[in-house]
Design a protein around this motif. Structure first.
Motif, PDB file in Angstrom:
ATOM      1  N   VAL A  61     -50.852  46.429  55.842  1.00  0.00           N
ATOM      2  CA  VAL A  61     -50.794  47.204  57.078  1.00  0.00           C
ATOM      3  C   VAL A  61     -49.394  47.129  57.676  1.00  0.00           C
ATOM      4  O   VAL A  61     -48.828  48.134  58.095  1.00  0.00           O
ATOM      5  N   LYS A  78     -47.021  49.301  55.643  1.00  0.00           N
ATOM      6  CA  LYS A  78     -47.245  50.726  55.917  1.00  0.00           C
ATOM      7  C   LYS A  78     -46.716  51.099  57.304  1.00  0.00           C
ATOM      8  O   LYS A  78     -46.197  52.189  57.502  1.00  0.00           O
ATOM      9  N   PHE A  79     -46.844  50.164  58.260  1.00  0.00           N
ATOM     10  CA  PHE A  79     -46.323  50.391  59.608  1.00  0.00           C
ATOM     11  C   PHE A  79     -44.804  50.549  59.563  1.00  0.00           C
ATOM     12  O   PHE A  79     -44.242  51.458  60.176  1.00  0.00           O
ATOM     13  N   ILE A 119     -48.231  54.291  59.782  1.00  0.00           N
ATOM     14  CA  ILE A 119     -49.258  53.902  60.744  1.00  0.00           C
ATOM     15  C   ILE A 119     -48.639  53.938  62.138  1.00  0.00           C
ATOM     16  O   ILE A 119     -47.618  53.301  62.372  1.00  0.00           O
ATOM     17  N   ILE A 133     -51.938  49.754  65.077  1.00  0.00           N
ATOM     18  CA  ILE A 133     -51.757  48.548  64.266  1.00  0.00           C
ATOM     19  C   ILE A 133     -52.634  47.398  64.757  1.00  0.00           C
ATOM     20  O   ILE A 133     -53.266  46.710  63.956  1.00  0.00           O
TER      21      ILE A 133
END
Length: 77
Positions: free
Chosen positions: A9, A12-13, A18, A23
């Motif tokens: 995550v 991807k942020f 994202i 988040i």
């Protein structure tokens, strides 16, 4: 397992895939998922132990065996 998901995550942020406002929500969802899995695994372990006790079998597990089995369960998720 949860840390791996959080790393994904976070990556991807950083890539901009994202939105910032999602988040924390995603990380909370991961934590809730892991808590549910942990509770389900604990229930299964208790059922296995009770079944063995009902059959008159000895129930002894080494700490390393338990860790190995739990990590196997999480790797299957």
């Amino acid at each position: 397992m949860g840390k791996d998901r959080k790393k994904i995550v976070k990556r991807k942020f950083r890539q901009g895939l994202i939105p910032e406002d999602l988040i924390e929500e995603i990380n909370n969802d991961i934590e809730q998922y892991l808590e549910k899995k942990s509770a389900a695994n604990e229930k299964r372990i208790k059922e296995m132990i009770q079944t063995r006790l009902n059959l008159g079998l000895n129930v002894t597990f080494s700490e390393s065996y338990i860790r190995q089995k739990v990590s196997t369960i999480y790797n299957l998720i």
